[in-house]
Design an enzyme around this catalytic site. Structure first.
Site, short mmCIF file in Angstrom:
data_model
loop_
_atom_site.label_atom_id
_atom_site.label_comp_id
_atom_site.label_asym_id
_atom_site.label_seq_id
_atom_site.Cartn_x
_atom_site.Cartn_y
_atom_site.Cartn_z
N GLY A 18 -30.91 -7.75 -12.80
CA GLY A 18 -29.73 -7.91 -11.96
C GLY A 18 -29.48 -6.70 -11.08
O GLY A 18 -29.17 -6.85 -9.88
N ALA A 152 -42.88 -13.43 -13.46
CA ALA A 152 -41.97 -12.60 -12.66
C ALA A 152 -42.14 -12.93 -11.17
O ALA A 152 -42.14 -14.11 -10.82
CB ALA A 152 -42.20 -11.12 -12.98
N ASP A 223 -41.25 -16.86 -25.63
CA ASP A 223 -41.16 -16.58 -24.19
C ASP A 223 -42.36 -17.21 -23.47
O ASP A 223 -42.20 -17.85 -22.42
CB ASP A 223 -41.11 -15.06 -23.95
CG ASP A 223 -41.09 -14.73 -22.47
OD1 ASP A 223 -40.04 -14.92 -21.83
OD2 ASP A 223 -42.15 -14.32 -21.95
N LYS A 227 -42.54 -20.49 -20.78
CA LYS A 227 -43.22 -20.51 -19.47
C LYS A 227 -44.21 -21.68 -19.38
O LYS A 227 -44.32 -22.35 -18.35
CB LYS A 227 -43.94 -19.18 -19.25
CG LYS A 227 -42.95 -18.03 -19.04
CD LYS A 227 -43.63 -16.69 -19.16
CE LYS A 227 -42.63 -15.56 -18.95
NZ LYS A 227 -43.11 -14.26 -19.43
N1 NDP Z 1 -37.22 -8.14 -17.46
C1 NDP Z 1 -38.26 -8.77 -16.92
O1 NDP Z 1 -39.32 -8.21 -16.66
C2 NDP Z 1 -38.13 -10.24 -16.61
C3 NDP Z 1 -36.98 -10.93 -16.90
N2 NDP Z 1 -36.89 -12.25 -16.61
C4 NDP Z 1 -35.64 -12.93 -16.92
O2 NDP Z 1 -34.59 -12.31 -16.19
C5 NDP Z 1 -33.36 -12.47 -16.90
C6 NDP Z 1 -32.67 -11.12 -17.00
O3 NDP Z 1 -33.48 -10.23 -17.72
P1 NDP Z 1 -33.06 -8.69 -17.89
O4 NDP Z 1 -32.36 -8.23 -16.67
O5 NDP Z 1 -34.27 -7.99 -18.33
O6 NDP Z 1 -31.99 -8.79 -19.10
P2 NDP Z 1 -30.84 -7.73 -19.46
O7 NDP Z 1 -30.52 -7.94 -20.89
O8 NDP Z 1 -31.19 -6.37 -18.97
O9 NDP Z 1 -29.58 -8.23 -18.59
C7 NDP Z 1 -28.91 -9.43 -18.84
C8 NDP Z 1 -27.61 -9.41 -18.09
O10 NDP Z 1 -27.00 -10.69 -18.24
C9 NDP Z 1 -25.65 -10.52 -18.70
N3 NDP Z 1 -25.28 -11.69 -19.47
C10 NDP Z 1 -25.84 -12.16 -20.60
N4 NDP Z 1 -25.21 -13.29 -21.00
C11 NDP Z 1 -24.23 -13.52 -20.10
C12 NDP Z 1 -23.23 -14.52 -19.95
N5 NDP Z 1 -23.13 -15.52 -20.82
N6 NDP Z 1 -22.39 -14.43 -18.90
C13 NDP Z 1 -22.46 -13.42 -18.02
N7 NDP Z 1 -23.40 -12.44 -18.10
C14 NDP Z 1 -24.26 -12.50 -19.13
C15 NDP Z 1 -25.68 -9.26 -19.50
O11 NDP Z 1 -24.37 -8.73 -19.63
P3 NDP Z 1 -23.94 -7.89 -20.96
O12 NDP Z 1 -24.76 -6.64 -20.89
O13 NDP Z 1 -22.48 -7.70 -20.78
O14 NDP Z 1 -24.30 -8.78 -22.10
C16 NDP Z 1 -26.60 -8.39 -18.62
O15 NDP Z 1 -25.85 -7.88 -17.53
C17 NDP Z 1 -33.75 -13.09 -18.26
O16 NDP Z 1 -33.55 -14.49 -18.20
C18 NDP Z 1 -35.24 -12.80 -18.38
O17 NDP Z 1 -35.93 -13.75 -19.15
C19 NDP Z 1 -37.90 -12.96 -16.02
C20 NDP Z 1 -39.06 -12.32 -15.68
C21 NDP Z 1 -39.30 -10.92 -15.99
N1 LIG Z 2 -40.21 -10.76 -21.41
C1 LIG Z 2 -40.93 -11.39 -20.37
C2 LIG Z 2 -40.27 -11.07 -19.07
C3 LIG Z 2 -40.72 -11.96 -18.01
O1 LIG Z 2 -40.64 -13.19 -18.10
C4 LIG Z 2 -42.37 -10.88 -20.33
O2 LIG Z 2 -42.63 -9.90 -20.99
O3 LIG Z 2 -43.20 -11.51 -19.66
NA NA Z 3 -43.36 -16.17 -10.58
#
Ligand code: NDP
Ligand SMILES: N[C@@H](CC=O)C(=O)O
Ligand code: NA
Length: 365
Positions: A18, A152, A223, A227
């Site tokens: 985010g 990703a 995970d 996918k």
């Molecule tokens: N990291 C990666 O490399 C990749 C990630 N993704 C996907 O991207 C998404 C985000 O991952 P990532 O940024 O690493 O995760 P993080 O845990 O770093 O961030 C998740 C965010 O979502 C918020 N959140 C969780 N639940 C809720 C809710 N019910 N309402 C509002 N906010 C919420 C959390 O807030 P709070 O901290 O307050 O709980 C936090 O800000 C996931 O779905 C992941 O699978 C996909 C590909 C690669």
């Molecule tokens: N946790 C996942 C994040 C991307 O989807 C991974 O390691 O591939």
């Molecule tokens: Na992709």
């Protein structure tokens, strides 16, 4: 009346992905004067920032403003009401891994909100949810894009859609679909040299932002199963759920009852020998072990788990968090179409989200 040159952006989730997305959004808004992009809502699970009159939330220092906010996020149906009443089109960006947020997509889409997300939960949940999402989008005309839910920012979903929609016959999809698993095995069982301790590499993968919020969701194979469920459905297989086919878990039996990811990580070092044994068995055969997945479209078989590879195999030779995904199709014959590159990490994942947003803007603005 709807303003034609403005699009509102609502963001749920401001963690690793985010925050990178918000930076990229700021750059996009500065580079593209039209449509004018205005952030009208942002929240984490405990904090929110929005104005009832839709006046924009500044993108400058937005994560700090959000952290300092005293507004709590309203319940999701209320958020959807607020967004659906906005005086211009809205794109909702879900940067969480929340099932609750994913479950609200059909409602959001039916109210005209377009959705862009890296969250796998909506597209790999029940088949009914998948159908409800795409039916709601088709009925309302709202758009839904989720490139970063597989590989990703790598163009995996767009490529598969192009193959299918142009009439190619996809027969098999296979490869390494997890950035975390790739990083773990590339560093724990490298093709040359000793490699690190399993539990230490798991902690590194989390610190690098590769793992799911709870790293057990990577290590239990789910995970990757999510996918593959998404890709199988796009290839035309009505896979019911990510638990409806064989998935190998790397969670030690003794740690299955851990009540939190932190407890799991604390206890994991005591079970490093289990992974050492798996590595040694592969070495004895002159090979290395890797975590892979495959979809055989003809036989409708989907599999996720460990496999041994010769050290010279492209899967064995991956580096860092790289994914490698091979599409076997009628047109490509015996030389598959291959996509390779970083499959996890905040910036590359956010790139897929921002790229999807640009696609949506070109269709709705
Ligand atoms: N990291 C990666 O490399 C990749 C990630 N993704 C996907 O991207 C998404 C985000 O991952 P990532 O940024 O690493 O995760 P993080 O845990 O770093 O961030 C998740 C965010 O979502 C918020 N959140 C969780 N639940 C809720 C809710 N019910 N309402 C509002 N906010 C919420 C959390 O807030 P709070 O901290 O307050 O709980 C936090 O800000 C996931 O779905 C992941 O699978 C996909 C590909 C690669
Ligand atoms: N946790 C996942 C994040 C991307 O989807 C991974 O390691 O591939
Ligand atoms: Na992709």
């Amino acid at each position: 009346m709807s303003a034609v040159n403005q699009v509102y952006i609502a963001v749920i989730g401001a963690g690793g992905v985010g925050k990178c997305f918000l930076n990229q959004l700021q750059g996009l808004a500065a580079r593209r004067p039209s449509p004018k992009l205005s952030l009208c809502y942002i929240s984490t699970s405990r904090k929110a920032l929005y104005n009832v009159d839709y006046s924009p939330v500044s993108l400058e220092g937005v994560t700090e403003s959000l952290a300092a906010s005293t507004q709590a996020p309203p319940p999701l149906p209320q958020v959807i009401d607020y967004l659906a009443a906005a005086p211009a089109k809205v794109v909702l960006i879900d940067n969480t891994s929340s099932q609750d947020v994913a479950d609200a997509y059909p409602l959001a889409l039916s109210r005209g909100l377009s959705i862009v997300t890296p969250n796998k939960k909506a597209f790999s949940g029940s088949y009914q949810l998948w159908q409800n999402i795409f039916t709601a989008a088709a009925t309302s005309g709202a758009k839904v894009y989720h490139e970063s839910s597989v590989g990703a920012g790598l163009p995996v979903i767009s490529t598969l859609k192009d193959l299918v929609e142009t009439g190619d016959n996809v027969t098999k999809i296979e490869g390494v679909f997890s950035g975390t698993m790739s990083f773990l095995f590339n560093s724990f069982a490298p093709t040359e040299g000793q490699g690190g301790k399993w539990s230490e590499e798991v902690k590194k993968a989390k610190a690098l932002g590769y793992t799911e919020p709870d790293p057990r969701d990577d290590l239990n194979g789910l995970d990757v199963a999510r996918k593959l469920t998404i890709l199988a459905r796009l290839a035309g297989l009505p896979v019911e759920s990510p638990t409806s086919f064989p998935v190998q878990s790397l969670i030690p039996k003794e740690l299955e009852a851990c009540s939190s990811g932190d407890e799991f990580l604390d206890k994991l070092p005591a079970f490093d020998q289990q992974m050492e044994d798996i590595k040694a068995a592969a070495e004895k055969a002159g090979k290395v072990v890797r975590f892979v997945g495959s979809i055989d479209v003809g036989t409708q078989q989907v599999q996720v788990g460990l496999q041994q590879f010769d050290r010279s195999h492209p899967i064995a030779a991956l580096k860092g968090s790289d994914n490698i995904i091979s599409f076997y199709t009628a047109r490509y014959g015996s030389n598959p179409l291959i996509i390779q590159g970083a499959g996890a990490g905040g910036e590359v994942t956010a790139m897929g989200v921002t790229g999807d947003l640009i696609k949506v803007l070109s269709q709705i603005a």
